[in-house]
Design an enzyme around this catalytic site. Sequence first.
Site, short mmCIF file in Angstrom:
data_model
loop_
_atom_site.label_atom_id
_atom_site.label_comp_id
_atom_site.label_asym_id
_atom_site.label_seq_id
_atom_site.Cartn_x
_atom_site.Cartn_y
_atom_site.Cartn_z
N LYS A 33 -1.53 -14.87 12.44
CA LYS A 33 -0.60 -13.53 11.42
C LYS A 33 0.18 -14.24 10.31
O LYS A 33 0.95 -15.07 10.25
CB LYS A 33 0.20 -14.32 12.79
CG LYS A 33 1.33 -12.98 13.30
CD LYS A 33 2.44 -13.23 14.61
CE LYS A 33 3.33 -14.06 14.13
NZ LYS A 33 3.82 -14.12 12.85
N LEU A 62 4.78 -6.38 10.84
CA LEU A 62 5.82 -6.68 10.37
C LEU A 62 6.78 -5.86 11.39
O LEU A 62 8.14 -5.55 10.81
CB LEU A 62 5.12 -4.70 9.66
CG LEU A 62 4.25 -5.22 8.57
CD1 LEU A 62 3.56 -4.18 8.19
CD2 LEU A 62 5.22 -5.36 7.52
N LYS A 63 6.62 -5.79 12.71
CA LYS A 63 7.51 -5.83 13.87
C LYS A 63 8.29 -4.42 13.37
O LYS A 63 9.30 -3.63 14.01
CB LYS A 63 8.85 -6.62 13.74
CG LYS A 63 7.96 -8.51 14.31
CD LYS A 63 8.56 -8.85 15.78
CE LYS A 63 7.87 -10.08 16.31
NZ LYS A 63 7.98 -10.91 14.84
N ALA A 65 9.36 -0.42 13.76
CA ALA A 65 10.78 -0.42 14.80
C ALA A 65 11.31 1.08 13.96
O ALA A 65 11.89 0.44 13.17
CB ALA A 65 11.10 -0.99 15.08
N SER A 119 10.53 -14.37 22.84
CA SER A 119 11.24 -15.78 23.39
C SER A 119 11.78 -16.66 23.00
O SER A 119 12.38 -17.53 23.84
CB SER A 119 9.99 -16.95 22.08
OG SER A 119 9.60 -16.64 20.28
P1 BMP Z 1 6.93 -21.23 15.59
O1 BMP Z 1 5.87 -21.65 16.21
O2 BMP Z 1 6.93 -21.78 13.65
O3 BMP Z 1 8.31 -20.79 16.45
O4 BMP Z 1 6.40 -19.48 14.72
C1 BMP Z 1 6.57 -18.37 15.67
C2 BMP Z 1 5.66 -17.46 15.39
O5 BMP Z 1 5.93 -16.17 16.25
C3 BMP Z 1 6.35 -16.94 14.25
O6 BMP Z 1 6.40 -15.88 13.19
C4 BMP Z 1 7.93 -15.85 14.60
O7 BMP Z 1 8.22 -14.77 13.78
C5 BMP Z 1 7.00 -14.70 15.80
N1 BMP Z 1 7.29 -14.47 17.35
C6 BMP Z 1 8.04 -15.61 18.12
O8 BMP Z 1 8.27 -16.06 17.84
N2 BMP Z 1 8.62 -14.86 19.13
C7 BMP Z 1 8.25 -13.12 18.94
O9 BMP Z 1 9.57 -12.82 20.57
C8 BMP Z 1 7.60 -12.95 18.60
C9 BMP Z 1 6.94 -13.07 17.61
O10 BMP Z 1 6.78 -12.94 16.83
#
Ligand code: BMP
Length: 226
Positions: A33, A62-63, A65, A119
């Site tokens: 991704k 690109l999220k 919206a 998250s």
């Molecule tokens: P990391 O494991 O380094 O925290 O990365 C998580 C990835 O998932 C990032 O690319 C972030 O943009 C994406 N992401 C996220 O963390 N939470 C969400 O709710 C949605 C996401 O796309």
Amino acid sequence: MLIVALDPPQNVNVLEWIEYRYNLLKPYVQGFKIGLPAILDVGLQSIGKIFQGYAGLLIADLKLADIGDVMSFSAERAQLHGFNAVIAHAFVGYEGALDKLGKLCKEKGLKLILVISMSHKGSQEYIDRHVEEFADLAKRIDAWGLVAPATRLNVLKKIRTLIGKDVKILAPGVGVQGAEPGIAICSGADYEIIGRAITYTENVLESAFKVIEQQRNRVARCRGLL
Ligand code: BMP
């Protein structure tokens, strides 16, 4: 099942940083991704060249919206540069927005992934209040997948129940954001999206192997195979 989020830090050669991790990890993971940090630095086109011929999931995060026409222009660009999946926010709604993007993705064979819960904690402030409606919306536009949090397993489980078996769930939040590998898969996700816990470590391959091993063990345990 693992999708690696490639979000390079500042002050690196972005294309080299991505290519190095892609070449090391591609035999062992189900997809990659690419998000805004890399896209803003070097553009989708040059990133897409690195992944030429890749058969796995390649997500342009690109999220989206926006209004439907503009989201569709962006999704078409992503496909032109070799990406086979795009992520859009659910909160923009159906009419004049996700109706058009959903149709475009179907016509072009692009996988559409909707964010229906996130998250971080702030997702509870607004987004999580609408999870049921977003799940209906995802069914209405026949989305290929959903983003749902590995960090709040009750939400993840609820989303799996709402959406049924056929839609993929991709769960970020494992590693740096606190969730342990495998836990989201045990709660209904198909894939865990993991970035920095792999990509920012000194030995990227060793970290990936460790995560995959932890996923396998946890999933075997929760499915009663161990
Ligand atoms: P990391 O494991 O380094 O925290 O990365 C998580 C990835 O998932 C990032 O690319 C972030 O943009 C994406 N992401 C996220 O963390 N939470 C969400 O709710 C949605 C996401 O796309």
